[in-house]
Design a protein around this motif. Sequence first.
Motif, PDB file in Angstrom:
ATOM      1  N   ILE A   1       0.845  -1.197   0.000  1.00 15.70           N
ATOM      2  CA  ILE A   1       0.000   0.000   0.000  1.00 15.70           C
ATOM      3  C   ILE A   1       0.877   1.243   0.000  1.00 15.70           C
ATOM      4  CG2 ILE A   1      -1.675   1.342   1.336  1.00 15.70           C
ATOM      5  CD1 ILE A   1      -2.879  -1.268   2.284  1.00 15.70           C
TER       6      ILE A   1
ATOM      7  N   GLU B   1       0.747   5.742  -1.071  1.00 17.29           N
ATOM      8  CA  GLU B   1      -0.147   6.878  -1.280  1.00 17.29           C
ATOM      9  C   GLU B   1      -0.650   6.873  -2.733  1.00 17.29           C
ATOM     10  OE1 GLU B   1      -1.219   8.982   0.905  1.00 17.29           O
ATOM     11  OE2 GLU B   1       0.079   8.530   2.604  1.00 17.29           O
TER      12      GLU B   1
ATOM     13  N   VAL C   1      -3.804   7.218   0.091  1.00 20.42           N
ATOM     14  CA  VAL C   1      -4.668   6.402   0.935  1.00 20.42           C
ATOM     15  C   VAL C   1      -5.615   7.322   1.686  1.00 20.42           C
ATOM     16  CG1 VAL C   1      -2.923   4.597   1.220  1.00 20.42           C
ATOM     17  CG2 VAL C   1      -3.088   6.447   2.917  1.00 20.42           C
TER      18      VAL C   1
ATOM     19  N   GLY D   1      -6.809   4.595   6.036  1.00 19.99           N
ATOM     20  CA  GLY D   1      -5.672   4.062   5.311  1.00 19.99           C
ATOM     21  C   GLY D   1      -6.007   3.177   4.132  1.00 19.99           C
TER      22      GLY D   1
ATOM     23  N   PRO E   1      -6.505   2.065   0.403  1.00 16.19           N
ATOM     24  CA  PRO E   1      -5.932   2.618  -0.839  1.00 16.19           C
ATOM     25  C   PRO E   1      -6.991   3.357  -1.640  1.00 16.19           C
ATOM     26  CG  PRO E   1      -5.253   0.332  -0.532  1.00 16.19           C
ATOM     27  CD  PRO E   1      -6.311   0.605   0.489  1.00 16.19           C
TER      28      PRO E   1
ATOM     29  N   ARG F   1      -3.270   2.305   9.353  1.00 14.10           N
ATOM     30  CA  ARG F   1      -2.397   2.028   8.215  1.00 14.10           C
ATOM     31  C   ARG F   1      -2.162   0.525   8.129  1.00 14.10           C
ATOM     32  NH1 ARG F   1      -3.886   6.295   7.366  1.00 14.10           N
ATOM     33  NH2 ARG F   1      -2.748   8.204   6.781  1.00 14.10           N
TER      34      ARG F   1
ATOM     35  N   SER G   1      -2.291  -4.633   0.551  1.00  9.15           N
ATOM     36  CA  SER G   1      -3.693  -4.841   0.196  1.00  9.15           C
ATOM     37  C   SER G   1      -4.016  -6.313   0.384  1.00  9.15           C
ATOM     38  CB  SER G   1      -3.945  -4.438  -1.258  1.00  9.15           C
ATOM     39  OG  SER G   1      -3.854  -3.044  -1.413  1.00  9.15           O
TER      40      SER G   1
END
Length: 258
Positions: free
Chosen positions: A41, A43, A45, A50, A52, A75, A79
């Motif tokens: 993952i 940015e 997000v 957090g 995605p 966070r 994924s």
Amino acid sequence: MKPLLRWMLDTVLPPSCLACDAPVEREGQFCLNCFRAANFITEPVCALCGVPMGPGGGGCCAPCLAQPRAFASARAALSYDETARKLLLPLKYADHTEAVRGLAELMRRPGREMIAACTLIVPVPLHLSRLRGRRFNQAALLAVALARAAARPVDVEALERVRATAPLEGLGLSARAAELSGAIRARAGARLAGQRVLLIDDVMTSGATADECARALLAGGAARVEVLTVARVGLRDLPPPERARAEGMKTAPRLGLA
């Protein structure tokens, strides 16, 4: 002694990839093929949970806009896809606890600032009936491994599940929250007053469990709760009610969340 012992163990039992049996240089690594397949993952997000976001996304996702969160931020490292399942399901259901230290290392990258700021690490609890069947709490194992690696205090008994809950699969955030309501509380005697708590779990789906845990921690005196997991279910993979909401709402401008 410890480096020598580690070298001896690695010589006799060479470290293997977190997701397969391929040899790797050191514990907690992916082999090249699994590294290429891993969906780390990055940015952008959601600033709060957090999850995605798509290209050009920013601010908060639709589910977070629709329902306030008790935790300050969350966070995750990966994924929740096929590679993440290969990492987590053997731990959760096949007693492959040897992966815990490597998974904790994965969590340190997205959780670097959270870990540095926290004063206590706490795992999401299991109800006693489920703990008896599984024999261990994978969130507690991750919390202990992370605390050791980062030299942070950990309390694996700060929270308790006082009521067994029905399976949450397929339920939206509101239905999950209703099922979890009152099921988790801070354990009597837990030293939570003024603590900046980092809550640990293996996977976050809708965030309902993290929310209930955060409410219990805050009620117990914690000053702030953040959440760190190995994996995060994406917006497209959320239960239908939350996916529909996410697809039907635009995200808000990026917020300056404290």
